[in-house]
Design a protein around this motif. Structure first.
Motif, PDB file in Angstrom:
ATOM      1  N   LYS A 143       0.828  -1.216   0.000  1.00 57.56           N
ATOM      2  CA  LYS A 143       0.000   0.000   0.000  1.00 57.56           C
ATOM      3  C   LYS A 143       0.859   1.261   0.000  1.00 57.56           C
ATOM      4  CE  LYS A 143      -0.697   0.050   5.038  1.00 57.56           C
ATOM      5  NZ  LYS A 143      -1.721   0.044   6.127  1.00 57.56           N
ATOM      6  N   ILE A 159       1.874   1.671  -3.598  1.00 54.67           N
ATOM      7  CA  ILE A 159       0.741   2.194  -4.379  1.00 54.67           C
ATOM      8  C   ILE A 159       0.578   3.685  -4.122  1.00 54.67           C
ATOM      9  CG2 ILE A 159      -1.779   2.131  -4.599  1.00 54.67           C
ATOM     10  CD1 ILE A 159      -1.628  -0.881  -4.112  1.00 54.67           C
ATOM     11  N   LEU A 175       0.795   6.652  -6.881  1.00 55.85           N
ATOM     12  CA  LEU A 175      -0.339   7.559  -7.052  1.00 55.85           C
ATOM     13  C   LEU A 175       0.079   9.011  -6.858  1.00 55.85           C
ATOM     14  CD1 LEU A 175      -3.321   5.682  -5.350  1.00 55.85           C
ATOM     15  CD2 LEU A 175      -3.049   6.222  -7.774  1.00 55.85           C
ATOM     16  N   SER A 232       1.626  10.076  -9.942  1.00 54.93           N
ATOM     17  CA  SER A 232       0.592  10.304 -10.956  1.00 54.93           C
ATOM     18  C   SER A 232      -0.050  11.669 -10.783  1.00 54.93           C
ATOM     19  CB  SER A 232      -0.468   9.196 -10.859  1.00 54.93           C
ATOM     20  OG  SER A 232      -1.575   9.492 -11.675  1.00 54.93           O
ATOM     21  N   LEU A 275      -6.612   9.583 -10.456  1.00 59.42           N
ATOM     22  CA  LEU A 275      -6.925   8.223 -10.007  1.00 59.42           C
ATOM     23  C   LEU A 275      -6.992   7.244 -11.179  1.00 59.42           C
ATOM     24  CD1 LEU A 275      -9.627   8.916  -7.266  1.00 59.42           C
ATOM     25  CD2 LEU A 275      -7.336   7.980  -6.907  1.00 59.42           C
ATOM     26  N   LEU A 297      -4.047   4.472 -11.075  1.00 51.62           N
ATOM     27  CA  LEU A 297      -4.356   3.243 -10.344  1.00 51.62           C
ATOM     28  C   LEU A 297      -3.722   2.007 -10.982  1.00 51.62           C
ATOM     29  CD1 LEU A 297      -8.063   3.646  -9.165  1.00 51.62           C
ATOM     30  CD2 LEU A 297      -6.020   3.396  -7.747  1.00 51.62           C
ATOM     31  N   TYR A 298      -3.933   1.827 -12.283  1.00 53.52           N
ATOM     32  CA  TYR A 298      -3.391   0.613 -12.909  1.00 53.52           C
ATOM     33  C   TYR A 298      -1.871   0.556 -12.840  1.00 53.52           C
ATOM     34  CZ  TYR A 298      -2.084  -2.870 -16.338  1.00 53.52           C
ATOM     35  OH  TYR A 298      -1.498  -3.945 -16.956  1.00 53.52           O
ATOM     36  N   ALA A 355       0.020   1.890 -10.675  1.00 48.31           N
ATOM     37  CA  ALA A 355       0.391   1.705  -9.274  1.00 48.31           C
ATOM     38  C   ALA A 355       0.244   0.249  -8.862  1.00 48.31           C
ATOM     39  CB  ALA A 355      -0.480   2.603  -8.380  1.00 48.31           C
ATOM     40  N   PHE A 356      -0.903  -0.362  -9.194  1.00 47.15           N
ATOM     41  CA  PHE A 356      -1.106  -1.766  -8.842  1.00 47.15           C
ATOM     42  C   PHE A 356      -0.177  -2.674  -9.648  1.00 47.15           C
ATOM     43  CE2 PHE A 356      -4.960  -0.180  -6.910  1.00 47.15           C
ATOM     44  CZ  PHE A 356      -5.127  -1.018  -5.819  1.00 47.15           C
TER      45      PHE A 356
END
Length: 819
Positions: free
Chosen positions: A348, A351, A355, A358, A411, A415-416, A418-419
């Motif tokens: 986390k 991530i 983010l 980003s 977001l 998100l992608y 980051a994951f």
């Protein structure tokens, strides 16, 4: 923790400058497109919102009675308002706007010099006009300013034009030409009309100034009056609509009996209709493409929907690029992720780190996009023909929208990656093995295929709009419109029109000259004509007056009979088109020759029949009649001269020619201005909105293609990064540059084909619906659809070639030195 995340993210952004540039550039262009579309839409949606009672004002529309067109007419006869006022008590007030045409306005300045201007934006209105609509007066009383005959209200800019800094109230302006020139008293000065007003004017004249309006008070057929009603606050528009619809059945009987000699039932039995409808005034600008507008040009709400769809697609392209560029550089971050996981970083936390990066990119893109908007706003205003100010970006609504958009884009874009990046397993990463994580290849290919589909759809739509514009430009309308200059208001030359025509013919670049009341395809004078006999026929006919040179100047083909000639007295002769002979029931055009047609209770003998031509850019050819200029018909006395040139002229030749025309004009008529237009330019004014939409679409498509190129850079970068060792081994084994190029580009063709298959039917369907709104429209060509895919292929090949060729020429040692 937040401070630490920001510090690491900023270091990362600063270290990878090329990646940062690509991220911010792609996102900023997507955001810029959305901002421009928002500005344009905000301007369009703001039309007429400033009227305090705007939500209660309704325009009265009626059936287009002059032909078989399915569209409605946004204007009515002068008698309609009185009938509605008597029959529909829900109307609190009603008013009319009449369009009397251009006027010469003369005035003596402070030095005693006579100034004469031709003014176009004049409206005649009922005395309560300023009480219904919110056009505030800077001087004068809105309740009384337009009651008396020969009263005039002018805008502040016109007051400055005619009187400078003097007080205009109570002064006089002279309108018209001798011997009909009349003095008008200035009873009010209005604030300049906002650009976002459907009703545009520089001068308001009292309706009582026009005796013909009172004389024709019972007419339902003199349809030059835009009728508005103000509903009571408690009125139900649906109930009002039903009452309005019932009015023609009650009042048309007497009118039709008096002027057409038939009953209302006979009128309906002939297949004709005459219905009245109400339309919210606030809908007139964006929801009136099916209504002929008399006061101003209208736009189409569907255009805004399309632009927002395109802006959304461009922003989606930008976010796809962000994802692709982020995951394409996964290898360079894999070891970082592995080491940070080994030393205890939770997923986390990783991530959150990605983010934050980003959001830094998105915030940077927002700032850059605002600078781009400010820099490109003049060009955007030029394309859209608007006067949008950068200050609109500081409204609370826009700031809120931009803040929410920043969060959503941050977001969705982050998100992608980051994951994906945080999913690497440190044991494998630190051994030098790449992880795909979350089905990376499949997801990335899906995004790239979507990117191709969006880009191809954009190209297809742009090409189809271009095809429609080209179709209009090259349409065969049945007459020659090339190399023609129209000289307006030749009636101001009085009896010297012929002398002026002879002067024009002396010029070696002038081939022919003709005078007429109207010129195709701008012939909009309709009236009822009758064929008497066993079965009387009464039809609506489009008509004009002309001289004997008209057919030759416009290349109209005479099928049979003869043209007008000075050897005959043509006062009661008429030339008609094929459609008129069919509408009046003649078996063949030959049967119509020398037969009488009645207009205004006067018989005119058909002496000639011309092939059909498009008189007013409708999807149908209307029955058309051409009178000689000496015919005793009542109509607007304006006359236009059509000057046909021997060839296409250069800009310098055109200016010299117009200078000569004006000099000759001033020798005869020095008190009235020389006014002209070019037929091809006037013709294109009919398609102004679509041409403007074409320019906007072309600009947005170019941005979409540019963003797509950035996406391809991300794709190729990922392929090269993933297969660099394979490239090295293949080069050691003797693979050529071409082999390597095909290797790196192999998956690209399949993705582009998928994008083409998705985009083609969707764009075809959408554009087919768009074309349905035009009476004259092109067909969607298979060549256009294929050309979109081929163009995208060429752009993609050029974009990819730089990186793939560079990779194929790398020294394999650079790839294999770690093995």
């Amino acid at each position: 923790m937040i401070r630490n995340l920001l510090t690491i993210a900023l270091r990362r952004v600063k270290r990878q400058r090329s990646l940062t540039l690509l991220h911010i550039l792609g996102l900023s262009i997507g955001l810029m497109s959305c901002i421009f579309v928002w500005l344009y839409s905000n301007e369009e949606l703001s039309f007429d919102q400033f009227h305090e009672q705007g939500d209660r004002i309704y325009r009265i529309n009626q059936t287009f009675i002059w032909g078989d067109d399915d569209a409605l007419f946004g204007s009515t006869g002068p008698a309609v308002m009185g009938a509605l006022w008597r029959e529909v008590p829900e109307f609190e007030s009603m008013t009319r706007v009449h369009t009397p045409g251009n006027f010469l306005i003369s005035h003596s300045n402070a030095l005693g010099e006579q100034q004469v201007f031709e003014e176009e934006h004049l409206l005649a209105v009922d005395s309560n006009f300023l009480e219904i609509f919110t056009f505030p007066l800077l001087q004068g009383n809105p309740k009384t300013a337009l009651i008396n005959p020969k009263s005039i209200v002018l805008t502040a800019s016109m007051a400055q034009k005619y009187f400078g800094n003097e007080n205009a109230l109570g002064k006089q302006l002279e309108l018209g030409e001798q011997p009909n020139k009349q003095s008008y008293l200035i009873t009010g000065v209005a604030a300049d009309v906002p650009a976002n007003s459907h009703i545009q004017f520089d001068f308001l004249l009292s309706m009582s100034s026009f005796p013909r309006v009172k004389k024709s008070a019972d007419s339902w057929m003199w349809t030059t009056f835009v009728t508005f009603g103000l509903l009571r606050e408690d009125a139900d528009p649906d109930v009002v609509a039903q009452k309005v619809a019932a009015v023609p059945g009650k009042y048309l009987e007497a009118f039709l009996q008096k002027y057409r000699g038939i009953s209302y039932e006979e009128f309906l039995a002939s297949g004709e209709e005459w219905n009245l409808y109400i339309q919210p005034f606030l809908d007139t600008h964006l929801r009136s493409t099916h209504v002929y507008s008399r006061l101003n040009e209208v736009s189409d709400i569907n255009t805004l929907y399309i632009l927002w769809l395109i802006a959304g697609l461009i922003l989606t392209l930008s976010m796809i690029n962000f994802v692709n560029l982020s995951t394409a550089k996964a290898t360079t971050r894999a070891k970082e992720v592995g080491i940070r996981k080994v030393i205890g970083s939770a997923r986390k936390q990783l991530i959150a780190q990605f983010l934050v990066e980003s959001f830094i990119y998105v915030v940077g893109a927002v700032i850059v996009s605002l600078f781009l908007v400010e820099f490109l706003l003049p060009a955007f205003n030029g394309i859209t023909e608007k006067s949008i100010s950068i200050t609109q970006l500081f409204s609370p609504d826009f700031i809120l929208v931009l803040f929410v958009l920043t969060l959503v884009i941050g977001l969705l874009s982050g998100l992608y990656p980051a994951f994906y990046l945080s999913s690497f397993r440190p044991a494998l990463v630190l051994k030098g093995k790449n992880m795909q994580g979350l089905g990376g290849t499949r997801t990335r290919n899906t995004l790239v295929a979507a990117q191709f589909a969006i880009s191809i759809a954009m190209i297809t739509c742009t090409l189809i709009v271009r095809d429609q514009v080209e179709f209009w430009k090259n349409a065969d309308l049945g007459f020659d419109r090339e190399n023609k200059i129209i000289i307006e208001h030749a009636e101001r030359l009085g009896t010297s029109v012929e002398a002026y025509e002879n002067m024009l013919l002396q010029h070696p670049l002038v081939e022919r000259v003709s005078h007429s009341s109207d010129t195709p395809p701008m012939i909009f004078d309709f009236d009822n004509f009758v064929r008497n006999g066993e079965e009387q026929r009464n039809i609506s006919v489009n008509y004009l007056t002309s001289d004997e040179h008209f057919l030759e100047v416009y290349g109209l083909s005479l099928m049979m009979g003869r043209n007008f000639s000075r050897e005959f007295t043509e006062t009661h002769h008429i030339i008609v088109n094929e459609s008129l002979t069919k509408s009046f029931g003649f078996d063949t055009p030959e049967d119509a020759l020398n037969q009488p047609i009645t207009y205004n209770e006067v018989d005119y003998k058909i002496i000639g029949i011309v092939r059909d031509f498009n008189s007013n850019l409708s999807d149908q050819i209307y029955p058309t009649a051409i009178f000689d200029a000496s015919a005793p018909i009542f109509r607007d006395p304006s006359t236009e001269l059509t000057v046909s040139l021997v060839r296409d002229l250069t800009a310098d030749e055109t200016m010299d020619l117009l200078s000569d025309f004006e000099s000759n004009w001033n020798l005869i008529q020095s008190s009235a201005p020389f006014d002209y237009t070019f037929m091809d330019q006037e013709f294109l004014q009919f398609f102004k909105e679509t041409i403007r939409f074409s320019h906007i679409l072309k600009a947005l498509a170019s941005l979409a293609i540019f963003i797509a190129c950035l996406g391809l850079i991300g794709l190729v970068a990922f392929v090269i990064e993933k297969r660099n060792k394979e490239i090295g081994i293949r080069k050691v084994l003797g693979a050529s540059v071409t082999n390597i190029w095909i290797l790196l580009s192999g998956n690209f063709g399949r993705l582009l084909l998928i994008g083409f298959v998705i985009a083609t039917p969707l764009s075809w369907y959408l554009m087919a619906q768009w074309l349905e709104s035009f009476p004259m429209r092109t067909t969607i060509s298979v060549f256009t659809l294929v050309a979109s895919g081929v163009l995208m292929l060429l752009i993609a090949v050029i974009t990819m070639s730089f990186q793939t060729l560079k990779a194929s020429r790398m020294n394999p040692v650079d790839y294999l030195k770690e093995e």
